[in-house]
Design a protein around this motif. Structure first.
Motif: not given
Length: 283
Positions: A133-138, A162-168, A182-187
């Motif tokens: 669909h040429r659209s979406g958000h991960v 590992a997730l950071e590298g995968l997502s970048e 988007t990579i979410v980085e909570p405290g």
């Protein structure tokens, strides 16, 4: 913008029965979106949602994310129920507090199978739908400990790094396909993450790591007084997706921002100290 404006969006959220995942599901149902929510316990998820949200547009799925076929089935059930798949949130995971040598082979495999393999299984199933669909958000829910590491959190950090590298890498791969990442980085958020329900401990410990034992006690005592508000955290994640155009990394919490800033400064100092020697290995 990848977020649909002509209909309610369809979200696929893993790790949905507690913490930020649960608050995210509640927020999405309240705003009228459609949600496929995966959990290891349907009973826990339905109990947690009771009285908090209208579940008419909820598809609750009991899924072992380590099982690629089960994940395929969950994504297929989502598209069959809602006719779309707009946003995927890889949120499932848990904490682990121990020194490196105190983590068993089983501990390591269990952590990485959930945090990394599980996320990878979801992406392999969901991306073809979005790509068509040429659209979406991960959205990858990482942690500030995906940017910096502290003693006692090595195994958890390994999964988040590992997730950071995968997502970048993924963000660059799908940038021309209409898919945002988007990579979410909570405290520290005031969820049950620092309770024994969500935090694993090693079977055997060594007396040579008293600082880590003290840190474990301090963290368990911190439960209920964490700085971050999970309701506000979920709202910021939703806003980041709906508004679009945000940075790759979404830092949540002033404590997370302070940790991340300190890591950047330490890395800059390291680079400055190796500026003159880095080229010595060039031909």
């Amino acid at each position: 913008m990848s977020y649909p404006t002509d209909r309610p969006a369809t979200w696929f959220v893993t790790g949905a029965s507690r913490g930020l995942g649960l608050e995210l599901v509640v927020a999405l149902l309240e705003r009228g979106d459609r949600v496929a929510a995966t959990t290891r316990s349907l009973e826990r998820l339905t109990g947690a949602l009771e009285g908090r949200a209208d579940t008419a547009d909820l598809l609750a799925l009991e899924v072992d994310l380590r099982d690629a076929a089960a994940v395929d089935g969950a994504v297929r059930a989502t598209t069959e129920r809602f006719g779309a798949l707009d946003v995927v949130v890889n949120n499932a995971g848990y904490g682990f507090l121990a020194a490196v040598e105190e983590t068993s082979e089983a501990d390591v495999r269990a952590m990485l199978d959930v945090a990394v393999v599980g996320a990878w299984n979801v992406l392999r199933s969901a991306l073809p739908v979005m790509r068509a669909h040429r659209s979406g958000h991960v959205v990858t829910v990482s942690s500030v400990l995906g940017l910096t590491a502290v003693p006692g959190w090595a195994l958890y950090c390994a999964g988040k790094f590992a997730l950071e590298g995968l997502s970048e890498a993924l963000a660059a791969e799908v940038a021309d396909l209409g898919i945002d990442v988007t990579i979410v980085e909570p405290g520290y958020f005031r969820t049950d993450f620092l309770s024994t329900d969500s935090l694993a401990l090693p079977a055997d410990t060594s007396g040579d790591y008293p600082a880590i034992r003290a840190m474990v006690r301090d963290h368990l005592a911190l439960q209920g007084s964490q700085l971050g508000d999970p309701v506000r955290g979920a709202a910021r994640i939703v806003a980041g997706v709906v508004e679009g155009g945000g940075p790759l990394r979404q830092v949540l919490g002033s404590d997370a921002h302070a940790y991340a800033t300190a890591k950047v400064e330490a890395l800059r100092e390291n680079l400055d100290r190796t500026r003159d020697t880095a080229s010595l290995t060039d031909f």
